[in-house]
Design a protein around this motif. Structure first.
Motif, PDB file in Angstrom:
ATOM      1  N   ALA B   9       0.525  -0.569   0.068  1.00  0.00           N
ATOM      2  CA  ALA B   9      -0.275   0.153   0.097  1.00  0.00           C
ATOM      3  C   ALA B   9       1.195   1.491  -0.395  1.00  0.00           C
ATOM      4  O   ALA B   9       0.765   2.117  -0.681  1.00  0.00           O
ATOM      5  CB  ALA B   9      -0.554   0.367   0.937  1.00  0.00           C
ATOM      6  N   LEU B  10       2.393   1.255   1.154  1.00  0.00           N
ATOM      7  CA  LEU B  10       3.431   2.016   0.709  1.00  0.00           C
ATOM      8  C   LEU B  10       3.414   2.615  -0.371  1.00  0.00           C
ATOM      9  O   LEU B  10       3.512   3.878  -0.793  1.00  0.00           O
ATOM     10  CB  LEU B  10       4.581   1.948   2.202  1.00  0.00           C
ATOM     11  CG  LEU B  10       5.234   3.239   1.767  1.00  0.00           C
ATOM     12  CD1 LEU B  10       5.010   4.630   2.516  1.00  0.00           C
ATOM     13  CD2 LEU B  10       6.332   2.792   2.913  1.00  0.00           C
ATOM     14  N   LEU B  11       3.917   1.384  -1.779  1.00  0.00           N
ATOM     15  CA  LEU B  11       4.973   1.606  -2.348  1.00  0.00           C
ATOM     16  C   LEU B  11       3.890   2.319  -3.356  1.00  0.00           C
ATOM     17  O   LEU B  11       3.679   3.276  -4.804  1.00  0.00           O
ATOM     18  CB  LEU B  11       5.079   0.564  -2.499  1.00  0.00           C
ATOM     19  CG  LEU B  11       6.641   0.134  -1.950  1.00  0.00           C
ATOM     20  CD1 LEU B  11       7.223  -1.810  -2.832  1.00  0.00           C
ATOM     21  CD2 LEU B  11       7.230   0.756  -1.705  1.00  0.00           C
ATOM     22  N   ALA B  40       8.692  -1.546  -6.525  1.00  0.00           N
ATOM     23  CA  ALA B  40       7.596   0.143  -6.772  1.00  0.00           C
ATOM     24  C   ALA B  40       8.287  -0.135  -8.203  1.00  0.00           C
ATOM     25  O   ALA B  40       6.402   0.064  -9.362  1.00  0.00           O
ATOM     26  CB  ALA B  40       8.471   0.803  -5.932  1.00  0.00           C
ATOM     27  N   ALA B  41       8.869  -0.220  -8.263  1.00  0.00           N
ATOM     28  CA  ALA B  41       9.052  -0.432  -9.943  1.00  0.00           C
ATOM     29  C   ALA B  41       8.593  -1.327 -10.821  1.00  0.00           C
ATOM     30  O   ALA B  41       7.808  -0.911 -11.788  1.00  0.00           O
ATOM     31  CB  ALA B  41      10.779  -0.365 -10.635  1.00  0.00           C
ATOM     32  N   HIS B  46       7.882   5.143 -11.534  1.00  0.00           N
ATOM     33  CA  HIS B  46       9.278   5.098 -11.684  1.00  0.00           C
ATOM     34  C   HIS B  46       9.909   5.596 -10.838  1.00  0.00           C
ATOM     35  O   HIS B  46       9.816   6.716  -9.502  1.00  0.00           O
ATOM     36  CB  HIS B  46       9.498   6.520 -12.877  1.00  0.00           C
ATOM     37  CG  HIS B  46       8.315   6.114 -14.253  1.00  0.00           C
ATOM     38  ND1 HIS B  46       8.634   5.549 -14.933  1.00  0.00           N
ATOM     39  CD2 HIS B  46       7.221   5.998 -14.555  1.00  0.00           C
ATOM     40  CE1 HIS B  46       7.696   4.850 -15.728  1.00  0.00           C
ATOM     41  NE2 HIS B  46       6.933   5.789 -15.382  1.00  0.00           N
ATOM     42  N   VAL B  47      10.742   4.614 -10.143  1.00  0.00           N
ATOM     43  CA  VAL B  47      11.533   4.593  -9.475  1.00  0.00           C
ATOM     44  C   VAL B  47      13.289   5.142  -9.657  1.00  0.00           C
ATOM     45  O   VAL B  47      13.854   4.619 -10.071  1.00  0.00           O
ATOM     46  CB  VAL B  47      11.673   3.301  -8.483  1.00  0.00           C
ATOM     47  CG1 VAL B  47      12.524   3.507  -6.689  1.00  0.00           C
ATOM     48  CG2 VAL B  47      10.066   3.456  -8.173  1.00  0.00           C
ATOM     49  N   VAL B  48      13.891   5.541  -8.498  1.00  0.00           N
ATOM     50  CA  VAL B  48      15.173   5.627  -8.149  1.00  0.00           C
ATOM     51  C   VAL B  48      16.065   5.802  -6.709  1.00  0.00           C
ATOM     52  O   VAL B  48      15.001   6.629  -5.687  1.00  0.00           O
ATOM     53  CB  VAL B  48      15.803   7.108  -8.467  1.00  0.00           C
ATOM     54  CG1 VAL B  48      15.286   8.301  -7.676  1.00  0.00           C
ATOM     55  CG2 VAL B  48      17.391   7.491  -8.640  1.00  0.00           C
ATOM     56  N   VAL B  49      17.014   4.534  -5.994  1.00  0.00           N
ATOM     57  CA  VAL B  49      17.497   4.255  -5.598  1.00  0.00           C
ATOM     58  C   VAL B  49      18.386   4.999  -5.785  1.00  0.00           C
ATOM     59  O   VAL B  49      19.530   4.186  -6.243  1.00  0.00           O
ATOM     60  CB  VAL B  49      16.909   3.051  -5.635  1.00  0.00           C
ATOM     61  CG1 VAL B  49      17.660   1.799  -6.096  1.00  0.00           C
ATOM     62  CG2 VAL B  49      17.381   2.095  -3.436  1.00  0.00           C
ATOM     63  N   LEU B  50      18.460   5.140  -4.022  1.00  0.00           N
ATOM     64  CA  LEU B  50      19.968   6.131  -3.676  1.00  0.00           C
ATOM     65  C   LEU B  50      20.791   5.342  -3.114  1.00  0.00           C
ATOM     66  O   LEU B  50      20.364   5.029  -1.346  1.00  0.00           O
ATOM     67  CB  LEU B  50      20.146   7.335  -3.161  1.00  0.00           C
ATOM     68  CG  LEU B  50      21.283   7.920  -2.679  1.00  0.00           C
ATOM     69  CD1 LEU B  50      22.271   7.559  -3.421  1.00  0.00           C
ATOM     70  CD2 LEU B  50      20.898   9.059  -2.132  1.00  0.00           C
TER      71      LEU B  50
END
Ligand SMILES: Nc1ncnc2c1ncn2[C@@H]1O[C@H](COP(=O)(O)OP(=O)(O)OP(=O)(O)O)[C@@H](O)[C@H]1O
Ligand SMILES: Nc1ncnc2c1ncn2[C@@H]1O[C@H](COP(=O)(O)OP(=O)(O)O)[C@@H](O)[C@H]1O
Ligand SMILES: [Mg+2]
Ligand SMILES: [Mg+2]
Lengths: 324, 383
Positions: B9-11, B40-41, B46-50
């Motif tokens: 749900a969060l994602l 999520a992707a 459209h995700v960016v992970v650091l």
């Protein structure tokens, strides 16, 4: 027989959370065994040693915290960087008033938390002083000093800091002290031990850390392989894809008088066996990588709880495996 | 009774724009961040992970072979979304920050300054500060060109989860502070000048510092501070601005802990702190948990059975397996106890549970598995 003959400073480093403090405590107990006086140093201001031995927070003063397995004592001390800065200023520059003013404007914060270089000089300086300290009869006060050191990522810089200082400060008391600390750190009197788990990241860090230390001319001691999971299944089973077959489990359970009350018990136990074999294989793979370094390895079991009794158990394991 | 943490749900919530994974070192922050980002992707975002200091094999499998400080597309992501990943290069982020805010001549001066070099590569708090800075940059890019609708950030491997919140402020206030200005000005004889302005004690203090640190270092600090002023107009202000992003409604904190006393204690501190700072906590992920296998054979029964097999000298593999099972059950009970204590202190914090995998998590399949487990409502099997 004496453990690590000739070594008077044991520095215990490793990746965060691998058991540096625990191993440093157990090592101090092992070294105290048979009547030695061991000093256990805390340098990160976290009171990890007090927590480990379940004693009140350590003051700057030396405090006796445990006895060795066959007599002997472990004395602990938390070298607090702030107190060390002030002591240092007093000692070398006879500055008292300046100390208070420095504190007010945050210079002590600077020296103790923001400029790790200066802080490290003070901590290693104090350590070197303890290693060399002699009593009235000119005998060493400590048979050995054990340091619960900063993690692998910072250890080389930490121990080597006096080289940098030595070149920054060209003359004066700082220079002299820096040089004499480096003499201790680089000598065979020192052993830098690394604690690791048999997992990819800590092993990688250990291998790289050992390399960096050696390159900096710092003597690497042993690798403590901590929290080792016992291998519960026979060797042949561990190496097979199917460590314990479902038919063996089914028949074994009948013979053991365990009824399959709920369907799936055999399958679940089978999965436990497969998972265990996978874990063990991972451990062995990582252990092989450590073997390649040629450093002595000391295995320490994963114990269910860590309390004083457990520390003595770990000390016994160290005693059995340590070079002598 | 523990409230389950509904990670999906969060994602899925389009209002979730930033997820910050916090926790003490080695508990699985990087793994959790990467697993959430991938999930999520693959569900269309459209995700960016650091990531910060990922395990080598995991980094390789995400295509993070170079530490070039730029997000790059991760191959092998299915579904309609996208995943970019990057690995934080602390020094480079700092360098770029300097370069972006000054002319080439001035930035060269700063970059070559020995004091700056020490500060940017090894000083306590710099990594946290730069992680925050990078998050600020990613968030601005996301707003400007809409490239990403979700940013997942990992946090540096510090021993205390609180460092992430405190270090930037500490570093910022140090750099803006009286002391550095004092020694910074000191090289041009301001030990006297400033001393008059700020009081005699400080003049004395600055003299002491000169003696202890040496003139050369003071000179470096001085050049650095002067350059800094014209470049940033305040480090602290910048840190505070990024800090505010963390308090916005689109930000969610996920606290990661392993079921060990130390890690859970750290998680507790962090949860309390988020509450005081009014920062939105989405939930706790308990990672690397030993779950009791789904059947009712207790440790005691298993031991009795194993002893019987030993006595009769038959089925030694099963006897060994039963002992292994007893250990697993005991570990599970110990961990459950630790989790219960957390729940008792923080009954409103939602929890998800990820079992310890037999192997470590080093590829996309592993990340997917962690993502599946995280959303499998395993926390129920604890209660
Ligand atoms: N052999 C062991 N068996 C079981 N548990 C252990 C063992 N060694 C350490 N531990 C546990 O692991 C945790 C981490 O240990 P410890 O605090 O000694 O690590 P550390 O390296 O000093 O951590 P930090 O980097 O935070 O200083 C503690 O909870 C400790 O009780
Ligand atoms: N649920 C899990 N099961 C098995 N191994 C795991 C799990 N979570 C993390 N790991 C492993 O633990 C190690 C540390 O994880 P990492 O995410 O890098 O921790 P952190 O970022 O908190 O320091 C990695 O080798 C990772 O593969
Ligand atoms: Mg410790
Ligand atoms: Mg990490």
């Amino acid at each position: 027989m004496e453990l690590w003959p000739g070594v008077r400073l044991h520095v215990v480093t490793g990746k965060g959370g691998t058991g540096k403090t625990t191993v440093a405590g157990a090592l101090a107990l092992a070294l105290a065994s048979g009547g030695n006086r061991i000093l256990l140093l805390e340098v990160e201001g976290r009171q990890g040693i007090a927590q480990l031995f379940d004693v009140p927070p350590l003051p700057y003063a030396e405090t006796r915290i445990a006895v060795g397995r066959d007599g002997g004592t472990v004395v602990a001390q938390a070298i607090d960087p702030e107190a060390a800065v002030l002591e240092y200023l007093q000692l070398f520059y006879n500055i008292k008033r300046g100390g208070a003013a420095l504190k007010k404007i945050g210079a002590i914060d600077f020296a103790t938390t923001i400029a790790p270089g200066l802080r490290d000089v003070l901590l290693t300086g104090k350590t070197g002083e303890q290693v060399r300290k002699r009593d009235r009869d000119n005998r060493f006060v400590w048979d050995a000093v054990v340091m619960d050191a900063p993690p692998t990522g910072r250890i080389t810089r930490f121990l080597n800091v006096n080289t940098e200082v030595g070149s920054l400060a060209r003359v004066g008391p700082i220079k002299n002290q820096a040089d004499s600390v480096m003499r201790v750190m680089r000598s065979p009197e020192t052993a830098v031990h690394m604690v690791t788990l048999l997992e990819e990241m800590p092993v990688q860090e250990t291998i790289e850390g050992a390399h960096d230390l050696a390159e900096a001319g710092l003597p690497v001691g042993a690798v403590f392989v901590n929290m080792l999971q016992a291998e519960e299944l026979p060797d042949a089973a561990l190496l097979s894809d199917d460590p314990v077959s479902t038919s063996e489990i089914r028949e074994g359970l009948v013979a053991a008088g365990i009824p399959e009350r709920k369907r799936g018990l055999v399958k679940a136990l089978h999965k436990e066996a497969v998972d265990h074999a996978t874990r063990v294989q991972l451990q062995r793979r990582e252990r092989d990588r450590l073997e390649e370094t040629g450093l002595p390895l000391i295995d320490l079991p994963a114990l269910p709880v860590i309390d004083l009794g457990a520390l003595y158990q770990l000390a016994a394991a160290i005693d059995e495996q340590a070079p002598r | 009774m523990t409230r389950p943490f509904d990670v999906d749900a969060l994602l899925a919530d389009p209002d979730t724009r930033i997820i910050v994974c916090c926790g003490s070192g080695g508990v699985g922050k990087t793994t959790t961040a990467a697993a959430m980002a991938l999930r999520a992707a693959e569900q269309g975002r459209h995700v960016v992970v650091l990531t910060i200091a990922p395990a080598r094999r995991l980094a390789q499998s995400m295509g993070l072979t170079e530490l070039d400080n730029t997000p790059r597309a991760v191959a092998g992501v299915s579904g309609g979304g996208s995943l970019d990943a990057m690995m934080l290069d602390m020094k480079r982020t700092f360098d770029e920050l300097v370069e972006a805010h000054s002319d080439p001549e001035r930035s060269r001066q700063v970059l070559e300054n020995p004091f700056y070099q020490a500060l940017s590569s090894s000083f306590a708090g710099t990594q946290e500060y730069m992680a925050m800075e990078k998050l600020g940059q990613l968030s601005r890019t996301a707003q400007e060109d809409g490239r990403w609708d979700l940013i997942v950030v990992d946090t540096p491997p510090s021993r205390s989860a609180l460092d992430f919140l405190d270090a930037p402020e500490r570093l910022g206030s140090f750099l803006d502070g009286r002391f550095i200005r004092l020694i910074g000005g000191g090289a041009r004889g301001a030990g006297r000048g400033l001393g008059r302005v700020l009081g005699a004690g400080i003049g004395l203090a600055s003299g002491v510092m000169k003696k202890v640190l040496g003139n050369q270092l003071l000179g470096d600090v001085s050049t650095f501070v002067q350059a800094l002023d014209s470049i940033f107009g305040g480090f602290r202000a910048r840190a505070e601005e990024t800090f505010r992003i963390l308090q916005e409604p689109g930000t969610a904190f996920v606290v990661v802990a392993a079921p060990e006393p130390d890690a859970v204690r750290e998680a507790s501190y962090f949860v309390d702190r988020l509450t005081t700072e009014e920062m939105p906590l989405a939930g706790l992920v308990l990672n690397r948990v030993t779950l009791p296998p789904d059947h009712s054979l207790s440790a005691e029964e298993a031991i009795v059975g194993a002893e019987r097999l030993d006595r009769e000298g038959v089925h030694s593999p099963t006897a060994a397996l039963l002992r292994l099972h007893a250990d697993t059950m005991r570990a599970a009970r110990r961990q459950q106890n630790i989790a219960d204590r957390f729940s008792a202190a923080h009954p409103t914090v939602a929890q998800a549970v990820v079992p310890a995998l037999a192997d470590d998590v080093h590829d996309m399949a592993g990340l997917r598995e962690v993502g599946d487990l995280m959303t499998a409502d395993l926390v129920d099997t604890w209660n």
